[in-house]
Design an enzyme around this catalytic site. Structure first.
Site, PDB file in Angstrom:
ATOM      1  N   ASP A  82     108.583  77.050  95.540  1.00 58.28           N
ATOM      2  CA  ASP A  82     107.860  78.041  94.736  1.00 58.28           C
ATOM      3  C   ASP A  82     107.359  77.412  93.424  1.00 58.28           C
ATOM      4  O   ASP A  82     108.103  76.660  92.777  1.00 58.28           O
ATOM      5  CB  ASP A  82     108.847  79.188  94.451  1.00 58.28           C
ATOM      6  CG  ASP A  82     108.171  80.425  93.909  1.00 58.28           C
ATOM      7  OD1 ASP A  82     106.946  80.570  94.083  1.00 58.28           O
ATOM      8  OD2 ASP A  82     108.890  81.256  93.318  1.00 58.28           O
ATOM      9  N   HIS A  83     106.133  77.722  93.043  1.00 60.59           N
ATOM     10  CA  HIS A  83     105.568  77.275  91.760  1.00 60.59           C
ATOM     11  C   HIS A  83     105.621  75.757  91.566  1.00 60.59           C
ATOM     12  O   HIS A  83     105.992  75.275  90.481  1.00 60.59           O
ATOM     13  CB  HIS A  83     106.277  77.954  90.571  1.00 60.59           C
ATOM     14  CG  HIS A  83     105.980  79.415  90.471  1.00 60.59           C
ATOM     15  ND1 HIS A  83     104.732  79.890  90.162  1.00 60.59           N
ATOM     16  CD2 HIS A  83     106.766  80.501  90.656  1.00 60.59           C
ATOM     17  CE1 HIS A  83     104.759  81.226  90.169  1.00 60.59           C
ATOM     18  NE2 HIS A  83     105.984  81.620  90.470  1.00 60.59           N
ATOM     19  N   GLU A 134      97.447  79.613  93.941  1.00 68.83           N
ATOM     20  CA  GLU A 134      97.356  80.815  93.089  1.00 68.83           C
ATOM     21  C   GLU A 134      96.077  80.776  92.279  1.00 68.83           C
ATOM     22  O   GLU A 134      95.719  79.755  91.692  1.00 68.83           O
ATOM     23  CB  GLU A 134      98.561  80.923  92.153  1.00 68.83           C
ATOM     24  CG  GLU A 134      98.478  82.158  91.229  1.00 68.83           C
ATOM     25  CD  GLU A 134      99.788  82.510  90.531  1.00 68.83           C
ATOM     26  OE1 GLU A 134     100.867  82.192  91.083  1.00 68.83           O
ATOM     27  OE2 GLU A 134      99.720  83.091  89.438  1.00 68.83           O
ATOM     28  N   HIS A 181     106.083  88.208  85.789  1.00 71.05           N
ATOM     29  CA  HIS A 181     107.358  87.575  86.114  1.00 71.05           C
ATOM     30  C   HIS A 181     108.404  88.120  85.151  1.00 71.05           C
ATOM     31  O   HIS A 181     108.172  88.157  83.946  1.00 71.05           O
ATOM     32  CB  HIS A 181     107.270  86.062  85.930  1.00 71.05           C
ATOM     33  CG  HIS A 181     106.424  85.390  86.972  1.00 71.05           C
ATOM     34  ND1 HIS A 181     106.837  85.188  88.253  1.00 71.05           N
ATOM     35  CD2 HIS A 181     105.179  84.875  86.907  1.00 71.05           C
ATOM     36  CE1 HIS A 181     105.900  84.563  88.943  1.00 71.05           C
ATOM     37  NE2 HIS A 181     104.869  84.367  88.152  1.00 71.05           N
ATOM     38  N   GLY A 182     109.547  88.525  85.682  1.00 80.32           N
ATOM     39  CA  GLY A 182     110.614  89.031  84.812  1.00 80.32           C
ATOM     40  C   GLY A 182     110.657  90.549  84.833  1.00 80.32           C
ATOM     41  O   GLY A 182     110.066  91.189  85.692  1.00 80.32           O
ATOM     42  N   VAL A 232     110.563  87.594  94.873  1.00 82.45           N
ATOM     43  CA  VAL A 232     111.533  88.336  94.063  1.00 82.45           C
ATOM     44  C   VAL A 232     112.570  87.360  93.519  1.00 82.45           C
ATOM     45  O   VAL A 232     113.136  86.575  94.272  1.00 82.45           O
ATOM     46  CB  VAL A 232     112.252  89.407  94.925  1.00 82.45           C
ATOM     47  CG1 VAL A 232     113.361  90.085  94.124  1.00 82.45           C
ATOM     48  CG2 VAL A 232     111.264  90.437  95.453  1.00 82.45           C
TER      49      VAL A 232
HETATM   50  P1  13P Z   1     110.329  88.262  89.517  1.00 78.99           P
HETATM   51  O1  13P Z   1     111.306  87.380  88.814  1.00 78.99           O
HETATM   52  O2  13P Z   1     109.581  89.140  88.579  1.00 78.99           O
HETATM   53  O3  13P Z   1     110.968  88.988  90.656  1.00 78.99           O
HETATM   54  O4  13P Z   1     109.219  87.317  90.146  1.00 78.99           O
HETATM   55  C1  13P Z   1     109.606  86.335  91.067  1.00 78.99           C
HETATM   56  C2  13P Z   1     108.486  85.433  91.407  1.00 78.99           C
HETATM   57  O5  13P Z   1     107.336  85.795  91.381  1.00 78.99           O
HETATM   58  C3  13P Z   1     108.835  84.067  91.794  1.00 78.99           C
HETATM   59  O6  13P Z   1     107.747  83.320  92.165  1.00 78.99           O
END
Ligand code: 13P
Length: 390
Positions: A82-83, A134, A181-182, A232
């Protein structure tokens, strides 16, 4: 059917208009909790590791655990990076067990985002691994994830999205439509019209980041409009932290007992959310190819090299070959039995079938095989075996 092709997984979800949960884990407790929840819900699931979390744990160890967990899972699992910031971390993630990668250059201008993403797509596709890009910018909440996602929110433009997908070749697109995010402050306002427009243009699986804390009806609508993967982290981290806090408030002070409820708290949150995403109960009917590694086996005898020279050659080869995209491990060995038909072997583990061709043609392999190995190993036997279980 444990580890499966993530492209198949998300295309099936997209076609049937449900979303698969991609849960970032940062500890063994979370990993176990995610799988426990997914198995109870009979939901396909994506185990994710986020590059921005790597300062908190050793990702090589975390991915080794995820691979073991996926192998013994009773629901379809994919392992996702991820990312990711670019090609080198994506290559390493694939080497360490991921079969899906995200490249996030969404903080860069369009042309630069395209350039970085294309590079990752070219590398990952040679390994058979699908890529998420993205476009637009999902920001972080002040005081929490703001330092990781510091820019102002930038909604995804449908026209640009079409050009971005055409120019990069990504398999899935993460869109910015109002999530953060968060932890949300206030009520999130999601731009469903924008999402519908992007979906009409692209007709491919879309991804939602910042998937924690939305209204129940929102999740259903997101899936109906093409979101096939919802990321999530915060909701699981909060569930875990609450479980620890409650134990601490009850006077507990021993690490094992403080953490005793974390797995179950995470499992319950996963079970709750995958029901909202529409992926609960889909495990058995999901049509996705199993993900199979390939073992590239080379058995050989040397033409007059000393044992020391063979060891030198092996060391050189391990170094050159391990850096080729899609290579997960380079084992070098000597036969234990003195009279064996072959005295030496290379066992080079590939992430998947596609690596057979891309490895063969890679400049590192060509240089080493033609320049160093083949001239001293005329007597050899090479076979690629695909994994049927271990
Ligand atoms: P949240 O922490 O808001 O659930 O987002 C998670 C996310 O997008 C990880 O890539």
């Amino acid at each position: 059917m444990p580890l499966v092709d993530m492209g198949d997984m998300l295309r099936a979800a997209y076609a049937q208009r449900y979303a698969i949960g991609a849960f970032d884990f940062v500890s063994l407790d979370m990993l176990e909790g995610i799988l426990r929840g997914a198995e109870r819900a009979r939901a396909p699931v994506i185990l994710s590791v986020a590059e921005s979390h790597f300062r908190h744990f050793d990702v090589e160890l975390a991915l080794a655990a995820a691979v073991v967990a996926a192998r013994r899972a009773t629901v379809p699992v994919a392992i996702h990076f991820d990312h990711g910031s670019g090609i080198e971390t994506a290559r390493r993630a694939i080497a360490q067990g991921c079969n899906g990668v995200m490249v996030d250059a969404s903080d860069r201008p369009f042309a630069e985002n395209v350039r970085i993403t294309r590079e990752v797509v070219a590398m990952a596709h040679r390994c058979g691994v699908p890529v998420e890009g993205e476009l637009g910018y999902v920001t972080g909440v002040e005081g929490e994830d703001a330092e990781l996602h510091p820019l102002d929110p930038q909604p995804t433009c449908p026209d640009e999205a079409e050009a971005y997908v055409a120019e990069t070749g990504v398999d899935f697109l993460a869109v910015a439509i109002g999530t953060v995010h968060g932890r949300f402050r206030g009520t999130p306002e999601l731009d469903f019209e924008r999402l519908a427009a992007i979906d009409r243009r692209l007709g491919m699986p879309l991804v939602l980041h910042g998937g924690s804390g939305l209204a129940e009806a929102d999740y259903r609508q997101l899936a109906a409009l093409g979101i096939a993967k919802i990321n999530v982290f915060t909701a699981l981290a909060d569930a875990a932290a609450t479980a620890i806090r409650e134990r601490a408030a009850a006077g507990e002070d021993h690490l094992l007992r403080l953490c005793a409820d974390v797995r179950e708290a995470v499992a319950q949150e996963v079970e709750r959310t995958v029901a909202l995403f529409g992926s609960a109960g889909r495990a058995e009917s999901l049509d996705a190819r199993p993900w199979r590694e390939v073992e590239h086996v080379v058995l050989w005898n040397s033409d007059g090299l000393s044992e020391g020279e063979v060891e030198g050659l092996f060391a050189e080869g391990r170094q050159a070959l391990a850096a080729i995209p899609g290579v997960r491990r380079v084992f070098t060995g000597r036969a234990v039995q003195a009279g064996a038909r072959f005295r030496y072997c290379w066992l080079v583990r590939f992430a998947g079938r596609e690596v057979i061709a891309s490895y063969r043609d890679h400049p590192h392999h060509l240089a080493f095989a033609d320049g160093r190995f083949r001239p001293v190993a005329a007597d050899r036997c090479t076979i690629d075996f695909e994994d049927l279980g271990s």
